[in-house]
Design a protein around this motif. Structure first.
Motif, PDB file in Angstrom:
ATOM      1  N   MET A  63      25.036 -16.513  39.936  1.00 48.88           N
ATOM      2  CA  MET A  63      25.200 -16.757  40.969  1.00 48.88           C
ATOM      3  C   MET A  63      24.677 -15.270  41.054  1.00 48.88           C
ATOM      4  N   ALA A  64      24.123 -14.689  39.865  1.00 55.17           N
ATOM      5  CA  ALA A  64      23.666 -13.277  39.938  1.00 55.17           C
ATOM      6  C   ALA A  64      21.713 -13.892  40.111  1.00 55.17           C
ATOM      7  N   LEU A  65      21.718 -14.858  39.251  1.00 54.66           N
ATOM      8  CA  LEU A  65      20.166 -15.435  39.805  1.00 54.66           C
ATOM      9  C   LEU A  65      20.252 -15.911  40.630  1.00 54.66           C
ATOM     10  N   THR A  66      21.122 -16.497  41.363  1.00 52.46           N
ATOM     11  CA  THR A  66      20.349 -17.378  43.251  1.00 52.46           C
ATOM     12  C   THR A  66      20.591 -15.821  44.079  1.00 52.46           C
ATOM     13  N   ALA A  67      21.087 -14.628  43.670  1.00 53.13           N
ATOM     14  CA  ALA A  67      21.296 -13.687  44.518  1.00 53.13           C
ATOM     15  C   ALA A  67      19.824 -13.465  44.334  1.00 53.13           C
ATOM     16  N   VAL A  68      19.283 -13.160  43.629  1.00 49.36           N
ATOM     17  CA  VAL A  68      18.112 -12.593  43.536  1.00 49.36           C
ATOM     18  C   VAL A  68      16.830 -13.944  43.845  1.00 49.36           C
ATOM     19  N   LEU A  69      17.298 -14.648  44.089  1.00 45.28           N
ATOM     20  CA  LEU A  69      15.715 -15.858  43.945  1.00 45.28           C
ATOM     21  C   LEU A  69      15.949 -15.862  44.904  1.00 45.28           C
ATOM     22  N   ARG A  70      17.281 -15.435  46.498  1.00 46.80           N
ATOM     23  CA  ARG A  70      17.669 -15.670  47.413  1.00 46.80           C
ATOM     24  C   ARG A  70      17.606 -14.485  48.305  1.00 46.80           C
ATOM     25  N   VAL A  72      14.132 -12.387  47.425  1.00 45.80           N
ATOM     26  CA  VAL A  72      13.352 -12.677  46.841  1.00 45.80           C
ATOM     27  C   VAL A  72      12.072 -13.680  47.894  1.00 45.80           C
ATOM     28  N   PRO A  73      10.956 -12.826  48.861  1.00 46.00           N
ATOM     29  CA  PRO A  73      10.273 -13.692  50.031  1.00 46.00           C
ATOM     30  C   PRO A  73       9.792 -14.868  49.573  1.00 46.00           C
ATOM     31  N   VAL A  74       9.807 -15.509  49.892  1.00 46.98           N
ATOM     32  CA  VAL A  74       8.540 -16.989  49.719  1.00 46.98           C
ATOM     33  C   VAL A  74       7.121 -16.952  48.819  1.00 46.98           C
ATOM     34  N   LEU A  75       6.240 -15.774  50.017  1.00 50.06           N
ATOM     35  CA  LEU A  75       5.423 -15.399  49.720  1.00 50.06           C
ATOM     36  C   LEU A  75       5.520 -14.836  48.692  1.00 50.06           C
ATOM     37  N   MET A  76       5.673 -14.175  47.797  1.00 54.56           N
ATOM     38  CA  MET A  76       6.145 -13.093  46.894  1.00 54.56           C
ATOM     39  C   MET A  76       5.936 -13.800  45.636  1.00 54.56           C
ATOM     40  N   LEU A  77       6.789 -15.063  45.919  1.00 57.86           N
ATOM     41  CA  LEU A  77       7.722 -15.782  44.529  1.00 57.86           C
ATOM     42  C   LEU A  77       5.814 -16.610  43.868  1.00 57.86           C
ATOM     43  N   ILE A  78       5.280 -16.997  45.168  1.00 57.16           N
ATOM     44  CA  ILE A  78       4.394 -17.898  45.155  1.00 57.16           C
ATOM     45  C   ILE A  78       2.924 -16.963  44.076  1.00 57.16           C
ATOM     46  N   PHE A  79       2.900 -15.851  44.950  1.00 58.26           N
ATOM     47  CA  PHE A  79       2.218 -14.950  44.373  1.00 58.26           C
ATOM     48  C   PHE A  79       2.188 -14.548  42.534  1.00 58.26           C
ATOM     49  N   TRP A  80       3.995 -14.249  42.432  1.00 60.20           N
ATOM     50  CA  TRP A  80       4.179 -13.983  41.478  1.00 60.20           C
ATOM     51  C   TRP A  80       4.383 -15.279  40.474  1.00 60.20           C
ATOM     52  N   GLY A  95      -2.836 -24.179  41.217  1.00 61.03           N
ATOM     53  CA  GLY A  95      -2.016 -23.108  42.709  1.00 61.03           C
ATOM     54  C   GLY A  95      -1.234 -24.402  42.992  1.00 61.03           C
ATOM     55  N   LEU A  96      -1.552 -25.202  42.564  1.00 60.43           N
ATOM     56  CA  LEU A  96      -0.840 -26.354  43.432  1.00 60.43           C
ATOM     57  C   LEU A  96       0.593 -26.606  42.655  1.00 60.43           C
ATOM     58  N   LEU A  97       0.281 -26.762  41.059  1.00 61.70           N
ATOM     59  CA  LEU A  97       1.359 -26.563  40.937  1.00 61.70           C
ATOM     60  C   LEU A  97       2.558 -25.949  40.592  1.00 61.70           C
ATOM     61  N   THR A  98       1.745 -24.385  40.669  1.00 64.92           N
ATOM     62  CA  THR A  98       2.218 -22.718  41.021  1.00 64.92           C
ATOM     63  C   THR A  98       3.303 -22.972  42.387  1.00 64.92           C
ATOM     64  N   VAL A  99       2.457 -23.582  43.636  1.00 71.55           N
ATOM     65  CA  VAL A  99       3.875 -23.777  44.779  1.00 71.55           C
ATOM     66  C   VAL A  99       4.625 -24.727  44.836  1.00 71.55           C
ATOM     67  N   ILE A 100       4.458 -25.123  44.207  1.00 72.24           N
ATOM     68  CA  ILE A 100       5.639 -26.296  43.632  1.00 72.24           C
ATOM     69  C   ILE A 100       6.281 -25.788  43.102  1.00 72.24           C
ATOM     70  N   LEU A 101       6.442 -25.109  41.872  1.00 69.99           N
ATOM     71  CA  LEU A 101       7.498 -24.193  41.061  1.00 69.99           C
ATOM     72  C   LEU A 101       8.172 -23.149  41.938  1.00 69.99           C
ATOM     73  N   ALA A 102       7.278 -22.310  42.774  1.00 71.16           N
ATOM     74  CA  ALA A 102       8.092 -21.344  43.280  1.00 71.16           C
ATOM     75  C   ALA A 102       9.033 -22.090  44.678  1.00 71.16           C
ATOM     76  N   LEU A 103       8.408 -22.947  45.316  1.00 70.38           N
ATOM     77  CA  LEU A 103       9.171 -23.282  46.143  1.00 70.38           C
ATOM     78  C   LEU A 103      10.536 -24.356  46.218  1.00 70.38           C
ATOM     79  N   ALA A 104      10.338 -24.980  44.708  1.00 67.57           N
ATOM     80  CA  ALA A 104      11.263 -25.367  44.168  1.00 67.57           C
ATOM     81  C   ALA A 104      12.444 -24.140  43.497  1.00 67.57           C
ATOM     82  N   LEU A 105      12.068 -23.521  42.897  1.00 67.59           N
ATOM     83  CA  LEU A 105      12.377 -22.176  42.555  1.00 67.59           C
ATOM     84  C   LEU A 105      13.591 -21.993  43.444  1.00 67.59           C
TER      85      LEU A 105
END
Length: 228
Positions: A63-70, A72-80, A95-105
């Motif tokens: 639940m804590a992990l879910t709260a953190v991910l929700r 975080v802005p999508v753009l920020m997670l892509i950068f991370w 870059g393609l794999l990092t975007v897929i991972l960020a969007l999926a998370l």
């Protein structure tokens, strides 16, 4: 009538430099969104089930992990993902794999809550019936609860897939040549047709989201008919 600037650049907008081995445009947007949606759905399903079936400690951690991910802005997670993963693992991650991972998370965090809500929406009597038949908790979940819950979850999954499809346009920020990226390239080259170019892109996303929504409605009707 299709504007001349769109006709002249239609191939590039649809599939990028595919002949040169570099797919892009609408084709890459579809591939990127499909890969991220499949990964997000699998992770979301696992996340929701783990929160329901796991121990209280596991549930609170997720639940804590879910709260953190929700949060975080999508753009920020892509950068991370784009900048931190190579630093952490010493790998040159495309870059393609990092975007897929960020969007999926991020979308898995939302889907996990939809899965948990769908599972808890099934009446407790169904659990008791499964246990009375001699099933274990996991067998009851697999054969009785999950098929009913999936019908409840479907609208939430479709909504999240549509959101993910639109969020895929943020991949341009790390140089992924998806639909919005190639449209920007065309606009920078032509310079005098921004209205025609970006209106076409908007119509493209509208059609994609509309098709996805229609497929969701069609699947729901077929599922309901089969269930009856």
């Amino acid at each position: 009538m299709i504007p001349a600037v769109i006709q002249d650049n239609l191939d590039y907008l649809l599939w990028g430099n595919l002949s040169g081995g570099e797919p892009g445009g609408l084709l890459l947007t579809l591939a990127l969104s499909l890969a991220a949606a499949l990964l997000a759905s699998a992770l979301g399903l696992a996340l929701g089930i783990a929160q329901l079936m796991g121990s209280p400690r596991i549930g609170k951690t997720l639940m804590a992990l879910t709260a953190v991910l929700r949060a975080v802005p999508v753009l920020m997670l892509i950068f991370w993902c784009y900048f931190l993963l190579p630093l952490l693992f010493g790998l040159d991650i495309p870059g393609l794999l990092t975007v897929i991972l960020a969007l999926a998370l991020i979308h898995a965090a939302y889907l996990g809550q939809a899965v948990l809500a769908g599972l808890t929406a099934v009446s407790r009597g169904q659990w008791m019936a499964g246990l009375a038949l001699g099933f274990s908790r996991w067998q009851t979940l697999r054969w009785l609860i999950l098929p009913q819950a999936l019908r409840i979850m479907l609208p939430s999954f479709v909504n999240q897939w549509i959101s993910l499809l639109k969020d895929s346009s943020l991949a341009y920020i790390v140089g992924v040549a998806e639909f919005t990226f190639v449209a920007t390239q065309v606009n920078n080259r032509e310079q005098v047709y921004p209205l025609e170019i970006f209106t076409t892109i908007a119509v493209g996303y509208l059609l994609l989201c509309g098709v996805l929504q229609l497929l969701g409605h069609w699947s729901a009707r077929r599922w309901q008919t089969a269930w009856r």
